[in-house]
Every structure is written in structure tokens, then in C-alpha cells.
Motif scaffolding. Structure first.
Motif, PDB file in Angstrom:
ATOM      1  N   SER A  11      20.043  65.133 -43.415  1.00 44.91           N
ATOM      2  CA  SER A  11      20.925  65.149 -44.578  1.00 44.91           C
ATOM      3  C   SER A  11      22.335  64.701 -44.196  1.00 44.91           C
ATOM      4  N   ASN A  12      22.855  65.213 -43.097  1.00 46.02           N
ATOM      5  CA  ASN A  12      24.188  64.815 -42.643  1.00 46.02           C
ATOM      6  C   ASN A  12      24.245  63.330 -42.321  1.00 46.02           C
ATOM      7  N   LEU A  13      23.227  62.822 -41.655  1.00 51.11           N
ATOM      8  CA  LEU A  13      23.179  61.404 -41.322  1.00 51.11           C
ATOM      9  C   LEU A  13      23.119  60.556 -42.590  1.00 51.11           C
ATOM     10  N   THR A  14      22.313  60.957 -43.547  1.00 49.04           N
ATOM     11  CA  THR A  14      22.195  60.224 -44.806  1.00 49.04           C
ATOM     12  C   THR A  14      23.527  60.192 -45.547  1.00 49.04           C
ATOM     13  N   VAL A  15      24.221  61.314 -45.590  1.00 50.84           N
ATOM     14  CA  VAL A  15      25.515  61.375 -46.280  1.00 50.84           C
ATOM     15  C   VAL A  15      26.515  60.430 -45.617  1.00 50.84           C
ATOM     16  N   LEU A  38      33.125  61.810 -44.685  1.00 50.20           N
ATOM     17  CA  LEU A  38      32.655  61.163 -43.455  1.00 50.20           C
ATOM     18  C   LEU A  38      33.018  62.004 -42.234  1.00 50.20           C
ATOM     19  N   LEU A  39      34.242  62.466 -42.165  1.00 49.10           N
ATOM     20  CA  LEU A  39      34.689  63.257 -41.022  1.00 49.10           C
ATOM     21  C   LEU A  39      33.890  64.557 -40.900  1.00 49.10           C
ATOM     22  N   ILE A  40      33.727  65.261 -41.987  1.00 52.73           N
ATOM     23  CA  ILE A  40      33.004  66.538 -41.970  1.00 52.73           C
ATOM     24  C   ILE A  40      31.572  66.348 -41.477  1.00 52.73           C
ATOM     25  N   HIS A  41      30.875  65.372 -42.021  1.00 50.72           N
ATOM     26  CA  HIS A  41      29.465  65.188 -41.661  1.00 50.72           C
ATOM     27  C   HIS A  41      29.307  64.611 -40.264  1.00 50.72           C
ATOM     28  N   ARG A  42      30.246  63.794 -39.822  1.00 47.08           N
ATOM     29  CA  ARG A  42      30.212  63.315 -38.436  1.00 47.08           C
ATOM     30  C   ARG A  42      30.426  64.479 -37.466  1.00 47.08           C
ATOM     31  N   LYS A  43      31.335  65.376 -37.789  1.00 42.82           N
ATOM     32  CA  LYS A  43      31.562  66.547 -36.936  1.00 42.82           C
ATOM     33  C   LYS A  43      30.324  67.443 -36.903  1.00 42.82           C
ATOM     34  N   ARG A  44      29.648  67.552 -38.027  1.00 40.71           N
ATOM     35  CA  ARG A  44      28.409  68.341 -38.057  1.00 40.71           C
ATOM     36  C   ARG A  44      27.363  67.735 -37.127  1.00 40.71           C
ATOM     37  N   LEU A  45      27.244  66.407 -37.138  1.00 38.10           N
ATOM     38  CA  LEU A  45      26.286  65.760 -36.231  1.00 38.10           C
ATOM     39  C   LEU A  45      26.707  65.962 -34.781  1.00 38.10           C
ATOM     40  N   PRO A  93      24.466  52.639 -34.811  1.00 43.40           N
ATOM     41  CA  PRO A  93      24.480  54.095 -34.605  1.00 43.40           C
ATOM     42  C   PRO A  93      25.807  54.582 -34.007  1.00 43.40           C
ATOM     43  N   GLU A  94      26.395  53.776 -33.133  1.00 46.71           N
ATOM     44  CA  GLU A  94      27.671  54.155 -32.531  1.00 46.71           C
ATOM     45  C   GLU A  94      28.778  54.215 -33.587  1.00 46.71           C
ATOM     46  N   GLU A  95      28.799  53.261 -34.497  1.00 41.60           N
ATOM     47  CA  GLU A  95      29.796  53.271 -35.573  1.00 41.60           C
ATOM     48  C   GLU A  95      29.606  54.477 -36.482  1.00 41.60           C
ATOM     49  N   VAL A  96      28.373  54.796 -36.771  1.00 35.03           N
ATOM     50  CA  VAL A  96      28.075  55.926 -37.652  1.00 35.03           C
ATOM     51  C   VAL A  96      28.610  57.227 -37.060  1.00 35.03           C
ATOM     52  N   LEU A  97      28.520  57.376 -35.747  1.00 37.40           N
ATOM     53  CA  LEU A  97      28.960  58.610 -35.094  1.00 37.40           C
ATOM     54  C   LEU A  97      30.444  58.624 -34.757  1.00 37.40           C
ATOM     55  N   ASP A  98      31.077  57.476 -34.762  1.00 43.28           N
ATOM     56  CA  ASP A  98      32.496  57.350 -34.393  1.00 43.28           C
ATOM     57  C   ASP A  98      33.378  57.986 -35.473  1.00 43.28           C
ATOM     58  N   LEU A  99      34.104  59.027 -35.085  1.00 42.00           N
ATOM     59  CA  LEU A  99      34.947  59.770 -36.037  1.00 42.00           C
ATOM     60  C   LEU A  99      36.003  58.894 -36.694  1.00 42.00           C
ATOM     61  N   GLU A 100      36.392  57.819 -36.055  1.00 41.07           N
ATOM     62  CA  GLU A 100      37.456  56.955 -36.565  1.00 41.07           C
ATOM     63  C   GLU A 100      36.965  55.714 -37.312  1.00 41.07           C
TER      64      GLU A 100
END
Length: 104
Positions: A11-15, A38-45, A93-100
Motif C-alpha cells: 500500500s505504501n509503495l502504491t501510494v 510522498l515523504l510520509i510513505h517513503r519514510k514508512r518504507l 526503484p531508487e527514485e521511488v525510495l529517495d526522500l528528495e
């Protein structure tokens, strides 16, 4: 890993993917709330990866499935044709996880 944790992870990844699509394809409607989401869900991942390192390989396994869900949700929410959004994720995948990272 429990089914509940797996569902939350997906769910977090989809959001994240969904909001990245909206951000990329509706530049005139970008908002602080999208960036916050984006920030909240990236931090959750990131937390999930720390708590459960076995999620890393799973991330690549579910990435495309989550992207396809995000693509449909983005189409519904934006009113844009689903064909507007590429069949393959324009985000690594790296961009998706990148907080910035934000698609400009």
C-alpha cells in the motif's frame, strides 16, 4: 512476514507511485500535500526495510504490480486517460525510495 505487514508495505509503495505519477503528469496541480504524502510513505518504507530486511528483495518483486495499481488510481483521480501513464514505471526503484526525488 505477516499478510498485514505485506499489505501495508504494498500500500505504501502504491501510494508513492501514484503520487509520483500525479506530480509528473499534472504539474499545474502540484501541492504541498502531495509532497508531504510522498515523504510520509517513503519514510514508512524506509522503516519497514530497517525493521524487516527481507523486504528488500520483495520490493523488486511487487514493484510492477504496485505500479499498475498506481497507474489505474492516478487515471481515476486525475481524469486523464490510463494511456497517459506509461505501461512501465518511468521511475526507478531508487527514485521511488529517495526522500528528495520529485519528477520535474
Amino acid at each position: 512476514m505477516s499478510k498485514k505487514n505485506l499489505k501495508a508495505f504494498q500500500s505504501n509503495l502504491t501510494v508513492i507511485l501514484w503520487h509520483l505519477l500525479k506530480y509528473k503528469y499534472q504539474p499545474g496541480k502540484r501541492s504541498k500535500s502531495w509532497r508531504t504524502t510522498l515523504l510520509i510513505h517513503r519514510k514508512r518504507l524506509a522503516t519497514a526495510f530497517l525493521d524487516t530486511p527481507s523486504l528488500k528483495p520483495l520490493f523488486t518483486e511487487v514493484f510492477d504490480k504496485c505500479y499498475q495499481k498506481a497507474r489505474k488510481e492516478a487515471s481515476i483521480e486525475t481524469g486523464l486517460s490510463i494511456e497517459t501513464f506509461p505501461l512501465v514505471s518511468p521511475f526507478t526503484p531508487e527514485e521511488v525510495l529517495d526522500l528528495e526525488y520529485l519528477p520535474e
